[in-house]
Scaffold this active site. Structure first.
Site, short mmCIF file in Angstrom:
data_model
loop_
_atom_site.label_atom_id
_atom_site.label_comp_id
_atom_site.label_asym_id
_atom_site.label_seq_id
_atom_site.Cartn_x
_atom_site.Cartn_y
_atom_site.Cartn_z
N PRO A 99 -5.96 -5.82 -1.47
CA PRO A 99 -5.91 -6.04 -0.01
C PRO A 99 -5.13 -7.30 0.37
O PRO A 99 -4.75 -7.44 1.52
CB PRO A 99 -7.38 -6.17 0.39
CG PRO A 99 -8.20 -5.95 -0.83
CD PRO A 99 -7.31 -5.81 -2.01
N GLU A 126 -14.82 -6.57 -6.56
CA GLU A 126 -14.26 -7.54 -5.60
C GLU A 126 -12.83 -7.93 -5.93
O GLU A 126 -12.11 -8.46 -5.08
CB GLU A 126 -15.13 -8.80 -5.56
CG GLU A 126 -16.48 -8.61 -4.92
CD GLU A 126 -16.39 -8.08 -3.49
OE1 GLU A 126 -15.88 -8.82 -2.64
OE2 GLU A 126 -16.82 -6.94 -3.24
N ARG A 164 8.07 12.72 -3.53
CA ARG A 164 8.80 13.57 -2.59
C ARG A 164 10.26 13.16 -2.44
O ARG A 164 11.05 13.91 -1.86
CB ARG A 164 8.11 13.62 -1.22
CG ARG A 164 7.99 12.30 -0.54
CD ARG A 164 7.22 12.43 0.77
NE ARG A 164 7.97 13.15 1.80
CZ ARG A 164 9.03 12.65 2.44
NH1 ARG A 164 9.47 11.43 2.16
NH2 ARG A 164 9.65 13.36 3.36
N ASP A 179 13.44 11.75 8.11
CA ASP A 179 12.13 11.12 8.02
C ASP A 179 12.02 9.93 8.96
O ASP A 179 12.94 9.17 9.12
CB ASP A 179 11.88 10.55 6.61
CG ASP A 179 11.47 11.62 5.65
OD1 ASP A 179 11.15 12.73 6.10
OD2 ASP A 179 11.48 11.33 4.45
C1 9D3 Z 1 -15.05 -9.38 0.97
C2 9D3 Z 1 -13.61 -9.36 0.62
N1 9D3 Z 1 -13.09 -8.01 0.35
C3 9D3 Z 1 -11.66 -8.00 0.77
C4 9D3 Z 1 -11.47 -7.35 2.07
C5 9D3 Z 1 -13.22 -7.70 -1.07
C6 9D3 Z 1 -12.58 -6.44 -1.49
C7 9D3 Z 1 -12.84 -5.24 -0.85
C8 9D3 Z 1 -12.27 -4.06 -1.30
C9 9D3 Z 1 -11.71 -6.44 -2.55
C10 9D3 Z 1 -11.13 -5.26 -3.00
C11 9D3 Z 1 -11.41 -4.07 -2.38
C12 9D3 Z 1 -10.81 -2.82 -2.86
N2 9D3 Z 1 -9.52 -2.57 -2.23
C13 9D3 Z 1 -8.42 -2.36 -2.93
O1 9D3 Z 1 -8.47 -2.36 -4.14
C14 9D3 Z 1 -7.17 -2.17 -2.24
C15 9D3 Z 1 -6.85 -2.07 -0.85
C16 9D3 Z 1 -7.66 -2.11 0.34
O2 9D3 Z 1 -8.89 -2.24 0.31
N3 9D3 Z 1 -7.04 -1.99 1.53
C17 9D3 Z 1 -5.70 -1.82 1.67
N4 9D3 Z 1 -4.92 -1.78 0.61
C18 9D3 Z 1 -5.49 -1.90 -0.62
S1 9D3 Z 1 -4.67 -1.90 -2.06
C19 9D3 Z 1 -6.02 -2.08 -2.98
#
Ligand code: 9D3
Length: 267
Positions: A99, A126, A164, A179
């Protein structure tokens, strides 16, 4: 023989990838052999009776962290396998889905689709031990500002977008060009049969007349204007970017001025 595009995925949930390999245009890309996917089960590189891949965070706090040692062993196995199969080709990038990464876009999809592939690391919990990221990760990618449960769906999104673009996978090459984002604007609306679609209230919804006219020039202009209008209303940032890239004609600019929207003025 065209170069093979190969993705090695490190994951705790390989089952999530199977459906993607079995249906639609993506199946064709894998079946044709131009795109290869190899799944590496992180659990196979864990140690002990419990095969642990996660542990509690130093410093305390909620949730668990993916431990570095199983990741180190999994990555070493991937790199060894790739070296055996590809000889002295330069190593492909290691992409970690997180994220906190940069948001995936079509420019990066095109770059990755051009080969030779990547190692995709799907996190759970996490996050993963920062020391592994600092040592090995070349690029961190996010899908945007919403919270998922792990990196597998983001990896599938990337694989789908890349698949694709493989030669022969889409019905016709022109659909790439049309696209959304390939020309920097949102796509125009589409219509098909029947020409008259009955409504519950007894009325009927019709197809825009110009599309039935057979005037290819007028149709192309109508589509361009619908794209411009939709983009200007929903994604004015893309109008700014298209201008900066020199993709808007004087005719496009003239049309945008008729819309009475608060767009930034053309340069
Ligand atoms: C409390 C902090 N959290 C961050 C928002 C911890 C957390 C939550 C969910 C850490 C990792 C995740 C799992 N998410 C992914 O692995 C992930 C992800 C996402 O949650 N949103 C957008 N893109 C991606 S790419 C990988």
């Amino acid at each position: 023989m065209p170069a093979v595009l190969r993705f090695d995925v490190i994951t705790l949930f390989p089952e999530l990838f199977a459906p993607h390999l079995e249906v639609g245009v993506t199946r064709r890309a894998y079946a044709g052999g131009g795109l290869q996917l190899k799944l590496w089960l992180l659990r196979d590189f864990a140690e002990g009776n419990y095969r642990r891949v996660d542990d509690r965070p130093f410093g305390g706090g909620p949730g668990m962290v993916m431990m570095a040692p199983p990741l180190e062993r999994a990555l070493a196995a991937v790199r060894t396998a790739r070296a055996l199969e590809e000889g002295d080709a330069p190593p492909v990038p290691l992409i970690h889905f997180s994220p906190t990464g940069r948001v995936l876009d079509q420019a990066l999809v095109r770059e990755l689709a051009a080969g030779p592939g990547a190692v995709l690391l799907c996190g759970r919990y996490e996050g993963i031990d920062q020391r592994f990221i600092d040592r090995h990760v070349d690029l961190e990618l996010s899908l945007g500002d919403f919270v998922l449960s792990g990196g597998e769906l983001p990896a599938l999104v990337l694989l789908d977008a890349v698949a694709r673009l493989q030669p022969g996978v889409l019905q016709d090459a022109a659909s790439h060009q049309q696209d959304s984002f390939e020309d920097g604007l949102l796509d125009c609306p589409h219509y098909s049969r029947p020409e008259q679609l009955p409504r519950a209230d007894g009325g009927v919804d019709v197809v825009p007349e110009v599309l039935l006219s057979g005037h290819h020039g007028r149709i192309a202009r109508w589509r361009r204007e619908r794209s411009l209008e939709l983009t200007a209303r929903r994604r004015p940032d893309l109008i700014t970017a298209a201008r900066a890239a020199g993709r808007l004609s004087r005719e496009d600019e003239k049309f945008l001025r008729t819309l009475d929207l608060d767009l930034p003025p053309a340069p």
